[in-house]
Design an enzyme around this catalytic site. Sequence first.
Site, PDB file in Angstrom:
ATOM      1  N   HIS A  58       0.831  -1.219   0.000  1.00 22.50           N
ATOM      2  CA  HIS A  58       0.000   0.000   0.000  1.00 22.50           C
ATOM      3  C   HIS A  58       0.867   1.273   0.000  1.00 22.50           C
ATOM      4  O   HIS A  58       0.523   2.266   0.642  1.00 22.50           O
ATOM      5  CB  HIS A  58      -0.983  -0.028   1.186  1.00 22.50           C
ATOM      6  CG  HIS A  58      -0.340  -0.099   2.539  1.00 22.50           C
ATOM      7  ND1 HIS A  58      -0.899  -0.780   3.598  1.00 22.50           N
ATOM      8  CD2 HIS A  58       0.813   0.432   3.025  1.00 22.50           C
ATOM      9  CE1 HIS A  58      -0.121  -0.660   4.656  1.00 22.50           C
ATOM     10  NE2 HIS A  58       0.919   0.080   4.333  1.00 22.50           N
TER      11      HIS A  58
ATOM     12  N   HIS B  48      -1.343   4.606   9.815  1.00 22.77           N
ATOM     13  CA  HIS B  48       0.031   5.082   9.995  1.00 22.77           C
ATOM     14  C   HIS B  48       0.016   6.362  10.825  1.00 22.77           C
ATOM     15  O   HIS B  48       0.407   7.426  10.358  1.00 22.77           O
ATOM     16  CB  HIS B  48       0.697   5.330   8.647  1.00 22.77           C
ATOM     17  CG  HIS B  48       0.764   4.124   7.759  1.00 22.77           C
ATOM     18  ND1 HIS B  48      -0.317   3.603   7.098  1.00 22.77           N
ATOM     19  CD2 HIS B  48       1.808   3.325   7.421  1.00 22.77           C
ATOM     20  CE1 HIS B  48       0.051   2.548   6.386  1.00 22.77           C
ATOM     21  NE2 HIS B  48       1.333   2.352   6.568  1.00 22.77           N
TER      22      HIS B  48
ATOM     23  N   HIS C  82      10.435  -3.953   3.431  1.00 24.21           N
ATOM     24  CA  HIS C  82      10.866  -2.554   3.375  1.00 24.21           C
ATOM     25  C   HIS C  82      11.249  -2.058   4.758  1.00 24.21           C
ATOM     26  O   HIS C  82      10.735  -2.525   5.770  1.00 24.21           O
ATOM     27  CB  HIS C  82       9.837  -1.633   2.713  1.00 24.21           C
ATOM     28  CG  HIS C  82       8.502  -1.456   3.386  1.00 24.21           C
ATOM     29  ND1 HIS C  82       7.638  -2.495   3.662  1.00 24.21           N
ATOM     30  CD2 HIS C  82       7.852  -0.339   3.805  1.00 24.21           C
ATOM     31  CE1 HIS C  82       6.529  -2.025   4.209  1.00 24.21           C
ATOM     32  NE2 HIS C  82       6.632  -0.718   4.324  1.00 24.21           N
TER      33      HIS C  82
ATOM     34  N   GLU D 106       4.465  -5.438   8.397  1.00 22.28           N
ATOM     35  CA  GLU D 106       3.113  -5.258   7.834  1.00 22.28           C
ATOM     36  C   GLU D 106       2.581  -6.547   7.201  1.00 22.28           C
ATOM     37  O   GLU D 106       1.376  -6.715   7.052  1.00 22.28           O
ATOM     38  CB  GLU D 106       3.121  -4.146   6.770  1.00 22.28           C
ATOM     39  CG  GLU D 106       3.303  -2.752   7.359  1.00 22.28           C
ATOM     40  CD  GLU D 106       3.208  -1.655   6.302  1.00 22.28           C
ATOM     41  OE1 GLU D 106       2.980  -0.511   6.685  1.00 22.28           O
ATOM     42  OE2 GLU D 106       3.389  -1.945   5.097  1.00 22.28           O
TER      43      GLU D 106
HETATM   44  C1  DHB Z   1       6.171   3.533   2.445  1.00 20.33           C
HETATM   45  C2  DHB Z   1       5.277   3.722   3.476  1.00 20.33           C
HETATM   46  C3  DHB Z   1       4.414   2.690   3.858  1.00 20.33           C
HETATM   47  O1  DHB Z   1       3.472   2.826   4.808  1.00 20.33           O
HETATM   48  C4  DHB Z   1       4.495   1.481   3.246  1.00 20.33           C
HETATM   49  O2  DHB Z   1       3.690   0.512   3.654  1.00 20.33           O
HETATM   50  C5  DHB Z   1       5.396   1.288   2.224  1.00 20.33           C
HETATM   51  C6  DHB Z   1       6.235   2.313   1.830  1.00 20.33           C
HETATM   52  C7  DHB Z   1       7.064   4.622   1.981  1.00 20.33           C
HETATM   53  O3  DHB Z   1       7.047   5.703   2.588  1.00 20.33           O
HETATM   54  O4  DHB Z   1       7.743   4.450   0.973  1.00 20.33           O
HETATM   55 FE    FE Z   2       2.531   0.980   5.419  1.00 21.66          FE
END
Ligand code: DHB
Ligand code: FE
Length: 283
Positions: free
Chosen positions: A12, A59, A193, A240
Amino acid sequence: MAQITAGITTSHVPAIGAALDQGKDGTDYWAPVFAGYDWTKEWIAREKPDVVVLVYNDHASAFSLEIIPTFAIGCADEFPIADEGFGPRPVPTVLGHPGLACHLAQSLILDEFDMTVINKMDVDHGLTVPLSLMFAQPLEWPVKVVPIAVNVVQYPPPTGERCYKLGQALRRAIESYDEGLNVQVWGTGGMSHQLQGPRAGLINQKFDNAFLDDMTANPDALRAITHLEYLREAGSEGIELVMWLVMRGALGDAVQELHRFYHVPASNTAVGHLVLKPTPKEQ
Ligand code: DHB
Ligand code: FE
């Protein structure tokens, strides 16, 4: 009775929403990301789900760090779009399904999952970016949404195993709702990530692809992944992925993979996307 007809997972990434809102989805950088959802857009237009039970994380948009429910369910008539710092995304207000949501809250709580009931909530990119990926930019969203928010921003998040069991309880809850609704369950977030610290920018394609394989064929392996493994292998925000396990638990033992997409990178993350169908005989 209501029935779960399919499950979807997708990352997302907020930059995906920004690319779409600013008309950059056709650029060399973004076109391959959106192309991974073309199949799903056509498929879902034919499937016409009535309701999406959308498992995502807030978030720090609706909850802040003052109150953080582990599991929350949105029972409101509608959910306004959150302002995440640049004004709300220019997308339609998300309409809820209070009848189904209140039934799910009752069923889940009596089934010993202590959900926080939310009657007023703004929804952020965790929920709106997946809707945009599946439905593009309509004047109104073509589905009602029951948001289920999972804490993955403040330690300790729930375990993957707990999330899987919530999914199993969710299925019992949905299938005991006395209206013939076509319901999909979506799990969002991931894949690998990390947005902070010395390992910011971490992406682990090997871990991600094994995770995608196991979502279809071997979810028991995913149930056993610990917080420490997520942190080590998928980065601090890779946690996540536990939200994908809520969806997987809801689909039952055997599933058929209808569509898979994996792309690196999009902003700071790997993008993963699956469309799964429960196998009727195993239900
Ligand atoms: C980013 C933020 C998010 O909440 C996520 O799930 C994936 C990437 C970002 O800031 O790149
Ligand atoms: Fe996220």
